[in-house]
Design a protein around this motif. Structure first.
Motif, PDB file in Angstrom:
ATOM      1  N   HIS A  18       0.869  -1.128  -0.042  1.00  0.00           N
ATOM      2  CA  HIS A  18       0.050  -0.037  -0.025  1.00  0.00           C
ATOM      3  C   HIS A  18       0.747   1.270   0.041  1.00  0.00           C
ATOM      4  CE1 HIS A  18      -3.741  -2.431   0.385  1.00  0.00           C
ATOM      5  NE2 HIS A  18      -3.060  -2.876   1.390  1.00  0.00           N
ATOM      6  N   ASN A  19       2.082   1.155  -0.063  1.00  0.00           N
ATOM      7  CA  ASN A  19       3.088   2.295   0.125  1.00  0.00           C
ATOM      8  C   ASN A  19       2.791   3.434   1.033  1.00  0.00           C
ATOM      9  OD1 ASN A  19       4.445   1.658  -2.545  1.00  0.00           O
ATOM     10  ND2 ASN A  19       2.408   2.053  -3.568  1.00  0.00           N
ATOM     11  N   ILE A  20       2.553   2.845   2.037  1.00  0.00           N
ATOM     12  CA  ILE A  20       2.439   3.720   3.346  1.00  0.00           C
ATOM     13  C   ILE A  20       3.718   3.673   4.247  1.00  0.00           C
ATOM     14  CG2 ILE A  20       0.881   3.819   5.524  1.00  0.00           C
ATOM     15  CD1 ILE A  20      -1.463   2.795   4.160  1.00  0.00           C
ATOM     16  N   ALA A  21       4.173   4.523   4.588  1.00  0.00           N
ATOM     17  CA  ALA A  21       5.484   4.532   5.586  1.00  0.00           C
ATOM     18  C   ALA A  21       5.220   4.232   6.886  1.00  0.00           C
ATOM     19  CB  ALA A  21       6.093   6.117   5.395  1.00  0.00           C
ATOM     20  N   LYS A  28       4.557   0.604  15.666  1.00  0.00           N
ATOM     21  CA  LYS A  28       3.954  -0.762  15.780  1.00  0.00           C
ATOM     22  C   LYS A  28       3.375  -0.690  16.937  1.00  0.00           C
ATOM     23  CE  LYS A  28       7.287  -4.132  15.836  1.00  0.00           C
ATOM     24  NZ  LYS A  28       8.210  -5.107  16.327  1.00  0.00           N
ATOM     25  N   ARG A  29       3.414  -0.125  17.901  1.00  0.00           N
ATOM     26  CA  ARG A  29       2.370  -0.135  19.256  1.00  0.00           C
ATOM     27  C   ARG A  29       1.146   0.523  18.679  1.00  0.00           C
ATOM     28  NH1 ARG A  29       7.215   1.186  21.994  1.00  0.00           N
ATOM     29  NH2 ARG A  29       6.594   3.368  21.751  1.00  0.00           N
ATOM     30  N   ARG A  30       1.163   1.692  17.824  1.00  0.00           N
ATOM     31  CA  ARG A  30      -0.261   2.109  17.718  1.00  0.00           C
ATOM     32  C   ARG A  30      -0.924   1.315  16.612  1.00  0.00           C
ATOM     33  NH1 ARG A  30      -0.468   7.909  18.259  1.00  0.00           N
ATOM     34  NH2 ARG A  30      -2.371   7.377  18.023  1.00  0.00           N
ATOM     35  N   LEU A  31      -0.081   0.636  15.573  1.00  0.00           N
ATOM     36  CA  LEU A  31      -0.884  -0.333  14.633  1.00  0.00           C
ATOM     37  C   LEU A  31      -1.721  -1.412  15.669  1.00  0.00           C
ATOM     38  CD1 LEU A  31      -1.706  -1.451  12.135  1.00  0.00           C
ATOM     39  CD2 LEU A  31       0.584  -2.492  11.984  1.00  0.00           C
ATOM     40  N   ARG A  32      -0.746  -2.023  16.801  1.00  0.00           N
ATOM     41  CA  ARG A  32      -1.084  -2.874  17.467  1.00  0.00           C
ATOM     42  C   ARG A  32      -2.409  -2.445  18.268  1.00  0.00           C
ATOM     43  NH1 ARG A  32       3.404  -4.683  19.868  1.00  0.00           N
ATOM     44  NH2 ARG A  32       3.485  -6.600  18.452  1.00  0.00           N
ATOM     45  N   PHE A  58       1.693   6.315   7.651  1.00  0.00           N
ATOM     46  CA  PHE A  58       0.652   5.692   8.706  1.00  0.00           C
ATOM     47  C   PHE A  58       0.254   6.808   9.943  1.00  0.00           C
ATOM     48  CE2 PHE A  58       0.085   3.248  12.990  1.00  0.00           C
ATOM     49  CZ  PHE A  58      -0.901   2.402  12.571  1.00  0.00           C
ATOM     50  N   ASN A  59       0.761   7.908   9.979  1.00  0.00           N
ATOM     51  CA  ASN A  59       0.484   8.974  10.940  1.00  0.00           C
ATOM     52  C   ASN A  59      -1.008   9.378  10.328  1.00  0.00           C
ATOM     53  OD1 ASN A  59       2.495   8.828  13.003  1.00  0.00           O
ATOM     54  ND2 ASN A  59       3.804  10.116  11.716  1.00  0.00           N
ATOM     55  N   GLN A  60      -1.168   9.394   9.034  1.00  0.00           N
ATOM     56  CA  GLN A  60      -2.335   9.744   8.317  1.00  0.00           C
ATOM     57  C   GLN A  60      -3.538   8.927   8.679  1.00  0.00           C
ATOM     58  OE1 GLN A  60      -1.336  10.167   4.340  1.00  0.00           O
ATOM     59  NE2 GLN A  60       0.131  11.623   4.732  1.00  0.00           N
ATOM     60  N   ILE A  64      -6.895  10.038  11.430  1.00  0.00           N
ATOM     61  CA  ILE A  64      -8.336   9.819  11.102  1.00  0.00           C
ATOM     62  C   ILE A  64      -8.681   8.898  11.977  1.00  0.00           C
ATOM     63  CG2 ILE A  64      -9.797   8.436   9.288  1.00  0.00           C
ATOM     64  CD1 ILE A  64      -8.475   9.748   7.096  1.00  0.00           C
ATOM     65  N   ASN A  65      -8.139   8.145  12.443  1.00  0.00           N
ATOM     66  CA  ASN A  65      -8.469   7.103  13.670  1.00  0.00           C
ATOM     67  C   ASN A  65      -9.159   7.863  14.840  1.00  0.00           C
ATOM     68  OD1 ASN A  65      -7.639   5.448  16.151  1.00  0.00           O
ATOM     69  ND2 ASN A  65      -8.774   4.121  14.871  1.00  0.00           N
ATOM     70  N   SER A  66      -8.010   8.789  15.376  1.00  0.00           N
ATOM     71  CA  SER A  66      -8.164   9.743  16.273  1.00  0.00           C
ATOM     72  C   SER A  66      -9.243  10.758  16.083  1.00  0.00           C
ATOM     73  CB  SER A  66      -7.173  10.331  16.893  1.00  0.00           C
ATOM     74  OG  SER A  66      -5.890   9.494  17.251  1.00  0.00           O
ATOM     75  N   PHE A  67      -9.452  11.222  15.210  1.00  0.00           N
ATOM     76  CA  PHE A  67     -10.428  12.119  14.459  1.00  0.00           C
ATOM     77  C   PHE A  67     -11.771  11.616  14.741  1.00  0.00           C
ATOM     78  CE2 PHE A  67     -13.121  13.894  11.061  1.00  0.00           C
ATOM     79  CZ  PHE A  67     -13.517  14.993  11.394  1.00  0.00           C
TER      80      PHE A  67
END
Length: 326
Positions: A18-21, A28-32, A58-60, A64-67
């Motif tokens: 997906h070409n997401i940095a 890793k913790r945030r994704l988990r 990935f910060n984007q 959106i998740n936090s928003f």
């Protein structure tokens, strides 16, 4: 994905496919924490899967998740307040017309909208089927809640009494509550509409209240189940034209269609004002929303922001503030 992947493999998959940095222990913790399936896959598109979001970092995704979580926190207490208030207003009018708390008597006296239509017509059959389905759903809910030791239900059954209508309103879903209003006769519908201070020029058929309940129900259920809300994908049907006209006339805000979350904010503020919530409290809600979207705009590319919020968003917010001040 051909096989189950661990967290490192999922990060590599996001980078390669997906070409997401994404890299490092923090991300890793945030994704988990948000989950690949609930988090990334839930927020990778806007409204429909065909409208993919072109993430590059990935910060984007995290923004959106936090928003989305912050939106839920703004809406939740007010949606709960509106649900309770709506039930109380409907209860009051229903009791005035029925002069009883007994559901069976109310069913016979008040839930008679099907009689509006010619006996045996398609409209008659549809309305009668809805009425009978409502009764079955209420009985099933009472059976379930008795089995699950819900005190408000057990109390009456243990006294060998029927569960009163006010207690039934406590346990049925908002959708079934909307069906209750829908099945009520036209005089009850009109009295409810008047008590809610809805624009009567937009409510000749008395269906404005149920339309509002169904719209609120979709948002309420998405918040309660922690589903995605930022792009209004939860909307299960198009809003009634009378509701759109009512909001347009009373708020002076045009282009309300419930395609974006700000239109739900407009409806919430409209209802809260009708329930006589103070201007100070209403402005606090709008200001929180405005601060939230302004901050969100700084965290994602403008191309993503503009897919979520249309160009008339600022104007709608300004008109909403004017509506509050009147």
């Amino acid at each position: 994905m051909s096989k189950i992947k661990n967290i490192d493999s999922l990060m590599k998959y996001l980078r390669d496919r997906h070409n997401i940095a994404i890299s490092g222990g923090h991300q890793k913790r945030r994704l988990r924490n948000i989950g690949y399936y609930h988090g990334y896959k839930g927020y990778r598109f806007i409204n429909t899967p065909s409208r993919k979001i072109a993430y590059t970092d990935f910060n984007q995704v995290l923004a959106i998740n936090s928003f989305d979580l912050d939106l839920k926190s703004i809406f939740y207490p007010h949606i709960m307040f509106i649900e309770t208030a709506l039930k109380n207003y409907v209860l009051e009018v229903t009791l005035q017309h029925s002069n009883t708390e007994n559901f069976n008597e109310i069913f016979d006296k008040c839930l008679t909208y099907y009689k509006t239509f010619a006996t045996g017509s398609d409209e008659y059959k549809k309305a009668l089927k809805k009425r009978l389905g409502l009764r079955e759903k209420i009985y099933n809910t009472l059976t379930r809640d008795y089995t699950n030791n819900r005190q408000v239900v057990q109390h009456f059954y243990h006294k060998d009494e029927s569960v009163p209508i006010w207690a039934i309103f406590e346990v049925i879903s908002l959708g079934e509550f909307g069906n209750f209003v829908s099945c009520s006769n036209i005089n009850i519908k009109k009295n409810i509409s008047t008590s809610l201070n809805l624009n009567q020029s937009c409510d000749a058929n008395g269906k404005l209240t149920e339309s509002i309940i169904y719209i609120i129900k979709d948002l309420r259920n998405s918040i309660a189940h922690n589903d995605v809300v930022f792009d209004t994908r939860f909307k299960s049907s198009n809003p009634n034209g009378s509701l759109l006209a009512c909001l347009r006339l009373d708020t002076q805000i045009t282009n309300i269609n419930f395609h974006t979350i700000i239109d739900y904010l407009i409806l919430v503020i409209y209802l809260l004002k009708n329930f006589h919530v103070t201007k100070t409290e209403l402005n606090k809600v709008v200001n929180k929303f405005e601060i939230l979207i302004n901050n969100f705009r700084t965290l994602v590319p403008i191309s993503i922001y503009n897919q979520i919020f249309h160009t008339d968003t600022r104007n709608k917010l300004n008109l909403l503030k004017s509506f509050i001040s009147t």
